[in-house]
Scaffold this active site. Sequence first.
Site, PDB file in Angstrom:
ATOM      1  N   GLY A   1       0.845  -1.181   0.000  1.00  0.00           N
ATOM      2  CA  GLY A   1       0.000   0.000   0.000  1.00  0.00           C
ATOM      3  C   GLY A   1       0.881   1.230   0.000  1.00  0.00           C
ATOM      4  O   GLY A   1       2.112   1.139   0.102  1.00  0.00           O
TER       5      GLY A   1
ATOM      6  N   ARG B   1      -2.888   0.125  -9.922  1.00  0.00           N
ATOM      7  CA  ARG B   1      -1.808  -0.825 -10.230  1.00  0.00           C
ATOM      8  C   ARG B   1      -2.372  -2.231 -10.445  1.00  0.00           C
ATOM      9  O   ARG B   1      -3.492  -2.535 -10.007  1.00  0.00           O
ATOM     10  CB  ARG B   1      -0.802  -0.847  -9.074  1.00  0.00           C
TER      11      ARG B   1
ATOM     12  N   ASP C   1       3.174  -4.232  -8.074  1.00  0.00           N
ATOM     13  CA  ASP C   1       2.705  -3.001  -7.435  1.00  0.00           C
ATOM     14  C   ASP C   1       3.337  -1.764  -8.068  1.00  0.00           C
ATOM     15  O   ASP C   1       2.950  -0.635  -7.732  1.00  0.00           O
ATOM     16  CB  ASP C   1       2.974  -3.030  -5.927  1.00  0.00           C
TER      17      ASP C   1
END
Length: 461
Positions: free
Chosen positions: A93, A189, A263
């Site tokens: 994240g 993403r 990511d």
Amino acid sequence: MNSEPQADAYRPDPRIEAIADWIGDPVRPADFPRHITRWRNDRWAAPVGLAPLDDAQWTAHFGRFEPLPGNLPQPLALRYHGHQFRHYNPDLGDGRGFLFAQLRDSGGRLLDLGTKGSGRTPWSRDGDGRLTLKGAVREILATEMLETLGVNTSKTFSVIETGEALHRGDEPSPTRSAVMVRLSHGHIRIGTFQRLYALGETDHMAALVAYCLENYPGALPPEDAPGRDEPAVILLHQVVERMADLAASWMVAGFVHGVLNTDNINISGESFDYGPWRWLPRWDAKFTAAYFDHSGLYAFGRQPEAVLWNCSQLAAALRVLTETAPLVAALDRFGPLYQAAMCRRFAWRLGVESQGRKVDTALIQAAESAMVASGRAPEQFFFDHRAGRAAGDDDFGTILKGYRPADDVEDALWREDAPPGVLIDEVERIWAAIDERDDWSELEAKVEAVRRLGEQLGAIS
């Protein structure tokens, strides 16, 4: 894009608010002790209507992150998972950044203003949420050079030095700190989809597909493509097309991203998130950018493979919305699309007219062999052979005789001895001037030279 963007009015459009409840977490920016504006990208502030901001307003919005009018009332740290060097990590994240605002440019595209180094978030884990000033300077150089070389890249929009002393294990410490703002075509993403798949959030997955198709539109799949009317299939076709072109653009630029984890792959097909990047000092398929890439997983020559593998992880997540066969058909298009993009981009960088995929492919192979044999950096090789200028001077020049120049290269730039580049020695020299003497003139001169090169190369047709 190499042409100068057109100025326009500020047009806020925070579309992500519709899915904000499950795609991110509201956060507060760090309170920095100092705010010294070091980089203000007025070239790109103009088309998003932010060029009129004065220095105080710029600092307020991009140093203290006071909300822009009509935009997100509070920054949003996005949630995602990802494969990192092929190992799945659910603990990811936005750990030192957030989405600050969304707005339209002069062409009507939805763009994000996202940060790096803006403080801790729920996803920071053991990190301090900060960015070194050196990291910000490196990103300026990477994005400016990539834009010049026709790569679809995020833009370094703002860099503000923040007055903190940071400690890092991979560079001399303490070192100076900064907060950076990127202008990007979204921050969705592949890892965003992977998170929803892992958590079984099928309804949110369908909503995210719809969000992407609405806000980042692309071409429909070929007429004979199975499942071409299904949203998940349409999205994967669009991502495969974009990523095939992006992979080709890195290869033609001689650029090594370094960390092609899922990511770090944006579904818009935009290159972003620059860490241990390098430009090739010579053409070498095994060249790696990251010192921790011990297996060479993301070596220069393996970048197309890595990008396709990442696309396959998106396909795996989208299986909850559709059948497998149409997704496999979309992935199967990557190879031909990549080769077509290589031919188009290679001819553009050489300044010659394409002669079709078969002939152009042979030209690329000959160029690669010539670069390996000569040991010249790609920048110098393309510069020397631009529009057939060195035709007959070597074996590759003889091959190039069969190509017609695409434009007039009789400009002062092409009469110089060498093109501007950003090899690691130059990057370190530019940083040393800033670090030791607070001298920003070398960075400014490099950016000016790189932008001038972009003007002469022109846009890719």
